[in-house]
Design a protein around this motif. Structure first.
Motif, PDB file in Angstrom:
ATOM      1  N   PRO A 190       0.811  -1.218   0.000  1.00 21.15           N
ATOM      2  CA  PRO A 190       0.000   0.000   0.000  1.00 21.15           C
ATOM      3  C   PRO A 190       0.848   1.272   0.000  1.00 21.15           C
ATOM      4  N   PRO A 191       0.242   2.386  -0.414  1.00 16.16           N
ATOM      5  CA  PRO A 191       0.938   3.672  -0.364  1.00 16.16           C
ATOM      6  C   PRO A 191       1.311   4.019   1.073  1.00 16.16           C
ATOM      7  N   SER A 192       2.277   4.911   1.216  1.00 14.07           N
ATOM      8  CA  SER A 192       2.732   5.316   2.548  1.00 14.07           C
ATOM      9  C   SER A 192       1.664   6.169   3.245  1.00 14.07           C
ATOM     10  N   SER A 193       1.821   6.295   4.553  1.00 20.09           N
ATOM     11  CA  SER A 193       0.921   7.155   5.333  1.00 20.09           C
ATOM     12  C   SER A 193       0.892   8.563   4.741  1.00 20.09           C
ATOM     13  N   GLY A 194       2.053   9.019   4.252  1.00 16.43           N
ATOM     14  CA  GLY A 194       2.137  10.379   3.715  1.00 16.43           C
ATOM     15  C   GLY A 194       1.176  10.605   2.561  1.00 16.43           C
ATOM     16  N   LEU A 195       1.098   9.667   1.626  1.00 13.96           N
ATOM     17  CA  LEU A 195       0.188   9.850   0.486  1.00 13.96           C
ATOM     18  C   LEU A 195      -1.270   9.641   0.910  1.00 13.96           C
ATOM     19  N   LEU A 196      -1.507   8.666   1.776  1.00 16.35           N
ATOM     20  CA  LEU A 196      -2.881   8.456   2.265  1.00 16.35           C
ATOM     21  C   LEU A 196      -3.393   9.710   2.965  1.00 16.35           C
ATOM     22  N   GLY A 197      -2.533  10.307   3.786  1.00 19.61           N
ATOM     23  CA  GLY A 197      -2.916  11.519   4.511  1.00 19.61           C
ATOM     24  C   GLY A 197      -3.132  12.694   3.580  1.00 19.61           C
ATOM     25  N   THR A 198      -2.354  12.760   2.517  1.00 20.85           N
ATOM     26  CA  THR A 198      -2.501  13.845   1.539  1.00 20.85           C
ATOM     27  C   THR A 198      -3.867  13.750   0.863  1.00 20.85           C
ATOM     28  N   VAL A 199      -4.245  12.549   0.449  1.00 22.02           N
ATOM     29  CA  VAL A 199      -5.542  12.367  -0.218  1.00 22.02           C
ATOM     30  C   VAL A 199      -6.686  12.591   0.778  1.00 22.02           C
ATOM     31  N   LEU A 200      -6.504  12.153   2.011  1.00 23.40           N
ATOM     32  CA  LEU A 200      -7.512  12.433   3.044  1.00 23.40           C
ATOM     33  C   LEU A 200      -7.726  13.945   3.170  1.00 23.40           C
ATOM     34  N   MET A 201      -6.639  14.711   3.235  1.00 15.13           N
ATOM     35  CA  MET A 201      -6.775  16.161   3.401  1.00 15.13           C
ATOM     36  C   MET A 201      -7.354  16.816   2.145  1.00 15.13           C
ATOM     37  N   MET A 202      -7.083  16.248   0.972  1.00 13.03           N
ATOM     38  CA  MET A 202      -7.684  16.800  -0.252  1.00 13.03           C
ATOM     39  C   MET A 202      -9.202  16.651  -0.227  1.00 13.03           C
ATOM     40  N   SER A 203      -9.689  15.702   0.564  1.00 13.20           N
ATOM     41  CA  SER A 203     -11.145  15.550   0.658  1.00 13.20           C
ATOM     42  C   SER A 203     -11.738  16.403   1.786  1.00 13.20           C
ATOM     43  N   LEU A 204     -10.895  17.031   2.598  1.00 10.65           N
ATOM     44  CA  LEU A 204     -11.390  17.850   3.716  1.00 10.65           C
ATOM     45  C   LEU A 204     -11.083  19.335   3.551  1.00 10.65           C
ATOM     46  N   CYS A 205     -10.213  19.689   2.588  1.00  9.76           N
ATOM     47  CA  CYS A 205      -9.661  21.050   2.525  1.00  9.76           C
ATOM     48  C   CYS A 205      -9.758  21.630   1.120  1.00  9.76           C
ATOM     49  N   GLU A 206      -9.748  22.968   1.044  1.00  2.00           N
ATOM     50  CA  GLU A 206      -9.753  23.636  -0.265  1.00  2.00           C
ATOM     51  C   GLU A 206      -8.362  23.651  -0.895  1.00  2.00           C
ATOM     52  N   VAL A 207      -7.363  23.921  -0.071  1.00  4.08           N
ATOM     53  CA  VAL A 207      -5.978  23.929  -0.557  1.00  4.08           C
ATOM     54  C   VAL A 207      -5.126  23.105   0.400  1.00  4.08           C
ATOM     55  N   VAL A 208      -4.283  22.253  -0.157  1.00  2.00           N
ATOM     56  CA  VAL A 208      -3.423  21.406   0.668  1.00  2.00           C
ATOM     57  C   VAL A 208      -1.961  21.697   0.335  1.00  2.00           C
ATOM     58  N   HIS A 209      -1.196  22.070   1.355  1.00  2.00           N
ATOM     59  CA  HIS A 209       0.251  22.230   1.201  1.00  2.00           C
ATOM     60  C   HIS A 209       0.936  21.027   1.839  1.00  2.00           C
TER      61      HIS A 209
END
Ligand code: NCC
Length: 276
Positions: A190-209
Motif C-alpha cells: 500500500p501507499p505510505s501514510s504520507g500519500l494516504l494523509g494527503t488524499v484524506l486532506m484533499m477531501s477535507l480542505c480547499e488547498v493542501v500544502h
C-alpha cells in the motif's frame, strides 16, 4: 496511458479513490458488540471542511527548515505516526488537527500507543497495510497487525477522542492510481501514510500544502526530523511505492518548482474545488 497530465491525475484520484472510514453498520463490525465504538459517521461528514491544510511529512529534511510558523498558519495540520512537535516547533509547528497512524505503530511495544500523550491530542485515524484485499471480512481475518484489538483498548481509555479507521479499499484504490500512471509494475504494497494523509486532506480542505514529501534543497539521508537514524530508503521507499508516489505528487503539484526547492512545499487543490 501513463502520460496523464496533472489535472487528469487529480480527476482520476477524485473519481476513483473513495475516502471512506469504517462505521458501525458495516459488516463484520455490525455483528460485534465493540462495533459501536466506531464513529457513526464518515470522517468526511464529521471533520472540516477547512480552507487551508498542511500535510507534514516526517522527513529529516524538515530539520532546520524554520517552517513551523508557516505550517501552523493553516486551518488544519496532519502529522504521521510518532512524529512529535514538542522541541521541534520552529521547524514543524505545534498544531495537530489529525494524526494518521499505521497499525504497526499501534501494536509495537516501543511506541506506548495506549499511554503516550503524543496520541491523545486531535483526531486519530489509523490504517492497516494488509495485503491486497478490500473485502472487509477477509481483511478482518488477516490484518497485518492487531489493529482492532488495539483500537478497542484505546477507545476504552479515550472514549471522547475521535478515532477513525480507514477502509482498506481506499489504500488499494489509491495504489491502483499509482500503478496505472507508471510505465512499470510496482510492488503490491500500500501507499505510505504520507500519500494516504494527503488524499484524506484533499477531501477535507480547499488547498493542501504538503511539506518535504518532495524533498527540498535540504534533502538528507536522515530518516526523520526527530531521530538520529539515517537511511535513504526513508525518502525513496523500500516497502512502500514511495518513489512512484512522489512522482505522482510532482505531476499534480500546482505550485512552483522553486517552492519545492526552497520550502519543500507542494500545492494541491481540494477535491471540492475542481470539476472533472
Ligand atoms: O516513517 P513514517 O512512515 O512514519 O513517515 C511518515 C510519512 O512521511 C513521509 N516521509 C518520511 C520520511 C522521509 N525521509 N521521507 C518521507 O517522505 C512518508 O510519506 C511517510 O509515509 C508509514 O508510512 O506509515 C511509515 O511508518 C514507519 C513506521 O511504521 C512508523 O514511523 C512508526 O514507527 C515505517 N517504518 C518502518 O517500518 C521501519 C515507514 O516505512 C513508513
Amino acid at each position: 496511458r501513463y502520460k496523464l497530465s496533472g489535472p487528469e491525475i487529480l480527476c482520476e484520484i477524485k473519481e476513483k479513490v473513495q475516502v471512506t472510514t469504517l462505521t458501525p453498520d458495516m459488516e463484520p463490525f455490525s455483528g460485534f458488540p465493540w462495533g459501536s465504538q466506531l464513529p457513526p459517521r464518515q470522517i468526511t461528514s464529521d471533520v472540516g471542511p477547512f480552507k487551508t491544510c498542511a500535510v507534514v511529512s516526517s522527513a529529516g529534511s524538515l530539520k532546520n527548515s524554520g517552517l513551523g510558523k508557516e505550517i501552523d498558519s493553516h486551518d488544519a495540520v496532519i502529522r504521521f505516526n510518532a512524529a512529535p512537535t514538542a522541541g521541534f516547533e520552529t521547524d514543524v509547528g505545534s498544531k495537530t488537527t489529525v494524526r494518521l497512524i499505521n497499525s504497526q505503530l499501534m501494536a509495537s511495544e516501543d511506541h506506548h500507543f495506549l499511554s503516550s500523550s503524543l496520541y491523545s491530542a486531535g483526531i486519530l485515524v489509523s490504517w492497516d497495510p494488509s495485503p491486497y484485499s478490500s473485502d472487509l471480512w477477509e481483511w478482518f481475518n488477516k490484518t497485518d497487525y492487531p489493529i482492532f484489538k488495539q483500537y478497542q483498548r484505546y477507545r476504552r481509555l479515550h472514549p471522547q477522542q475521535p478515532f477513525y479507521i480507514v477502509h482498506p479499499r481506499m489504500e488499494w484504490q489509491l495504489w491502483q492510481r499509482i500503478q496505472d500512471n507508471m510505465g512499470e509494475a510496482i510492488q503490491k504494497n500500500p501507499p505510505s501514510s504520507g500519500l494516504l494523509g494527503t488524499v484524506l486532506m484533499m477531501s477535507l480542505c480547499e488547498v493542501v500544502h504538503v511539506y518535504e514529501f518532495l524533498p527540498s534543497r535540504r534533502k538528507t539521508e536522515l530518516c526523520h526530523y526527530y531521530q538520529r537514524f539515517s537511511d535513504a530508503a526513508c525518502t525513496l521507499g523500500a516497502y512502500h511505492p514511495l518513489l512512484y508516489e512522489k512522482n505522482l505528487v510532482k505531476r499534480m503539484n500546482q505550485g512552483s518548482d522553486r517552492d519545492i526547492y526552497t520550502l519543500g512545499r507542494v500545492t494541491l487543490p481540494g477535491f471540492a474545488t475542481f470539476n472533472c
